[in-house]
Design an enzyme around this catalytic site. Structure first.
Site, mmCIF file in Angstrom:
data_model
loop_
_atom_site.group_PDB
_atom_site.id
_atom_site.type_symbol
_atom_site.label_atom_id
_atom_site.label_comp_id
_atom_site.label_asym_id
_atom_site.label_seq_id
_atom_site.Cartn_x
_atom_site.Cartn_y
_atom_site.Cartn_z
ATOM 1 N N TYR A 103 0.840 -1.216 0.000
ATOM 2 C CA TYR A 103 0.000 0.000 0.000
ATOM 3 C C TYR A 103 0.872 1.262 0.000
ATOM 4 O O TYR A 103 0.605 2.214 -0.733
ATOM 5 C CB TYR A 103 -0.896 -0.052 1.241
ATOM 6 C CG TYR A 103 -1.890 1.073 1.383
ATOM 7 C CD1 TYR A 103 -3.061 1.093 0.634
ATOM 8 C CD2 TYR A 103 -1.667 2.111 2.288
ATOM 9 C CE1 TYR A 103 -3.983 2.118 0.781
ATOM 10 C CE2 TYR A 103 -2.591 3.136 2.445
ATOM 11 C CZ TYR A 103 -3.745 3.135 1.685
ATOM 12 O OH TYR A 103 -4.660 4.151 1.836
ATOM 13 N N LYS B 93 0.948 4.236 -2.773
ATOM 14 C CA LYS B 93 0.606 5.631 -2.440
ATOM 15 C C LYS B 93 1.796 6.568 -2.619
ATOM 16 O O LYS B 93 1.614 7.762 -2.905
ATOM 17 C CB LYS B 93 0.054 5.703 -1.011
ATOM 18 C CG LYS B 93 -1.298 4.987 -0.848
ATOM 19 C CD LYS B 93 -2.365 5.579 -1.751
ATOM 20 C CE LYS B 93 -3.731 4.964 -1.555
ATOM 21 N NZ LYS B 93 -4.769 5.583 -2.391
HETATM 22 P P1 NAP Z 1 -13.293 2.266 1.381
HETATM 23 O O1 NAP Z 1 -14.244 2.742 2.421
HETATM 24 O O2 NAP Z 1 -12.745 0.879 1.496
HETATM 25 O O3 NAP Z 1 -13.983 2.456 -0.045
HETATM 26 C C1 NAP Z 1 -13.271 2.054 -1.184
HETATM 27 C C2 NAP Z 1 -13.993 2.514 -2.427
HETATM 28 O O4 NAP Z 1 -13.176 2.170 -3.566
HETATM 29 C C3 NAP Z 1 -15.324 1.844 -2.628
HETATM 30 O O5 NAP Z 1 -16.203 2.769 -3.220
HETATM 31 C C4 NAP Z 1 -15.016 0.705 -3.596
HETATM 32 O O6 NAP Z 1 -16.130 0.323 -4.404
HETATM 33 C C5 NAP Z 1 -13.964 1.370 -4.457
HETATM 34 N N1 NAP Z 1 -13.074 0.430 -5.153
HETATM 35 C C6 NAP Z 1 -12.275 -0.516 -4.609
HETATM 36 N N2 NAP Z 1 -11.605 -1.162 -5.593
HETATM 37 C C7 NAP Z 1 -12.008 -0.614 -6.769
HETATM 38 C C8 NAP Z 1 -11.704 -0.856 -8.120
HETATM 39 N N3 NAP Z 1 -10.830 -1.807 -8.490
HETATM 40 N N4 NAP Z 1 -12.315 -0.105 -9.058
HETATM 41 C C9 NAP Z 1 -13.204 0.853 -8.725
HETATM 42 N N5 NAP Z 1 -13.530 1.134 -7.453
HETATM 43 C C10 NAP Z 1 -12.941 0.398 -6.482
HETATM 44 O O7 NAP Z 1 -12.005 3.212 1.291
HETATM 45 P P2 NAP Z 1 -11.765 4.697 1.876
HETATM 46 O O8 NAP Z 1 -11.259 4.566 3.257
HETATM 47 O O9 NAP Z 1 -12.941 5.552 1.594
HETATM 48 O O10 NAP Z 1 -10.529 5.156 0.986
HETATM 49 C C11 NAP Z 1 -10.667 5.955 -0.172
HETATM 50 C C12 NAP Z 1 -9.285 6.342 -0.664
HETATM 51 O O11 NAP Z 1 -8.605 7.074 0.356
HETATM 52 C C13 NAP Z 1 -8.400 5.156 -0.998
HETATM 53 O O12 NAP Z 1 -7.580 5.454 -2.113
HETATM 54 C C14 NAP Z 1 -7.553 4.996 0.241
HETATM 55 O O13 NAP Z 1 -6.342 4.354 -0.025
HETATM 56 C C15 NAP Z 1 -7.363 6.451 0.639
HETATM 57 N N6 NAP Z 1 -7.018 6.636 2.047
HETATM 58 C C16 NAP Z 1 -7.885 6.232 3.040
HETATM 59 C C17 NAP Z 1 -7.529 6.421 4.362
HETATM 60 C C18 NAP Z 1 -8.413 6.024 5.498
HETATM 61 O O14 NAP Z 1 -7.970 6.156 6.658
HETATM 62 N N7 NAP Z 1 -9.621 5.569 5.287
HETATM 63 C C19 NAP Z 1 -6.295 6.995 4.670
HETATM 64 C C20 NAP Z 1 -5.449 7.385 3.650
HETATM 65 C C21 NAP Z 1 -5.828 7.210 2.336
HETATM 66 P P3 NAP Z 1 -17.207 -0.813 -3.931
HETATM 67 O O15 NAP Z 1 -18.032 -0.174 -2.839
HETATM 68 O O16 NAP Z 1 -17.987 -1.087 -5.152
HETATM 69 O O17 NAP Z 1 -16.410 -1.964 -3.431
#
Ligand code: NAP
Length: 247
Positions: A155, A159
């Site tokens: 990851y 990133k």
């Molecule tokens: P999440 O709640 O797990 O949601 C992930 C989203 O990505 C869902 O809408 C999922 O769709 C979609 N997705 C996954 N694989 C995909 C693919 N191959 N093609 C198209 N869509 C896909 O994640 P999140 O926490 O909101 O994170 C969003 C972004 O922020 C990510 O890039 C993550 O790495 C980044 N981020 C998150 C955090 C954190 O603390 N949460 C911190 C730093 C960075 P489905 O619902 O259809 O599965």
């Protein structure tokens, strides 16, 4: 923030941060295309939340790691809205394991979705944006891409790669009135972080000066700002939204 007459595509917008971003852009007046991977019901809920602001919406299922599906999605966005002003590369996954136990599949799935997926969408979007002489691209990185993390070699690599890609694309596209920036969230309360074991979560919380996890809306506000005309002179930057976690 006024994004009326703008069209946006948010990848991974069915849940979590992506949903909050789609809603924030719609609230600011942008038409929004909502991408998701498999969770159609959640994507429809995001669409309803956006449509409540009176904007046009589109929902498109596509795996961002698949070049053909990305192309079909971008063609659909172009047919539906006629243009694309804002791309938010938000779709992301984790496959956490200590490096010594990490399989090649764990590594490549994360790189393919988080890094290659952002590249594919950015390349397709920039072709439209160059013709329009306007664009805003915002890529979701992470505090982990800046500082690394135990159990997240895959990851962190994806990133950190997003950051290098963001800076390079910013240099290539700046003369066409297209900005490319990255947002690096800290620990945000979503499905992604809900699976982190309680002990690991407590250790992470101890490293957050603000003393709390962030809300998806706090990331969405930064993305909406970077998507707006107020951010016209900001490009190639990585903006941390992490409660001080990276200090
Ligand atoms: P999440 O709640 O797990 O949601 C992930 C989203 O990505 C869902 O809408 C999922 O769709 C979609 N997705 C996954 N694989 C995909 C693919 N191959 N093609 C198209 N869509 C896909 O994640 P999140 O926490 O909101 O994170 C969003 C972004 O922020 C990510 O890039 C993550 O790495 C980044 N981020 C998150 C955090 C954190 O603390 N949460 C911190 C730093 C960075 P489905 O619902 O259809 O599965």
């Amino acid at each position: 923030m006024d994004l009326s007459n703008k069209c946006a595509l948010v990848t991974g917008a069915s849940r979590g941060i992506g949903r909050a971003i789609a809603v924030a852009l719609a609230k600011a007046g942008a038409d929004v295309a909502i991408n998701y991977a498999g969770n159609a019901e959640a994507a429809k809920q995001t669409e309803d939340l956006c449509a409540a602001y009176g904007v046009n919406t589109l929902v498109f299922k596509a795996d961002v790691a698949n070049a053909e599906e990305c192309k079909a999605m971008m063609d659909c966005v172009k047919d539906h809205f006629g243009r694309l002003d804002i791309l938010v590369n938000n779709a992301g996954i984790t496959r956490d394991k200590l490096m010594i136990g990490m399989s090649e599949t764990d590594f490549t799935e994360v790189i393919d979705t988080n890094l290659k997926g952002s590249f594919l969408c950015m390349q397709l979007a920039s072709k439209l944006m160059i013709k329009q002489r306007y664009g805003r691209i915002i890529n979701l990185s992470s505090v982990v891409g800046l500082h690394g993390n135990v159990g997240q070699v895959n990851y962190a690599a994806s990133k950190a790669g997003v950051i290098g890609m963001t800076k390079s694309a910013a240099k290539e596209l700046a003369s066409r009135n297209i900005t490319v920036n990255a947002v690096a969230p800290g620990m945000i309360e979503t499905d992604m972080t809900a699976v982190i074991p309680e002990k690991a979560k407590e250790a992470m919380m101890a490293g957050i000066p603000a003393g709390r996890a962030g809300a998806p809306e706090e990331i969405a506000d930064m993305v909406a700002f970077l998507a707006s005309d107020k951010a016209a002179y900001i490009t190639g930057q990585v903006i941390s939204v992490d409660g001080g976690m990276g200090i």
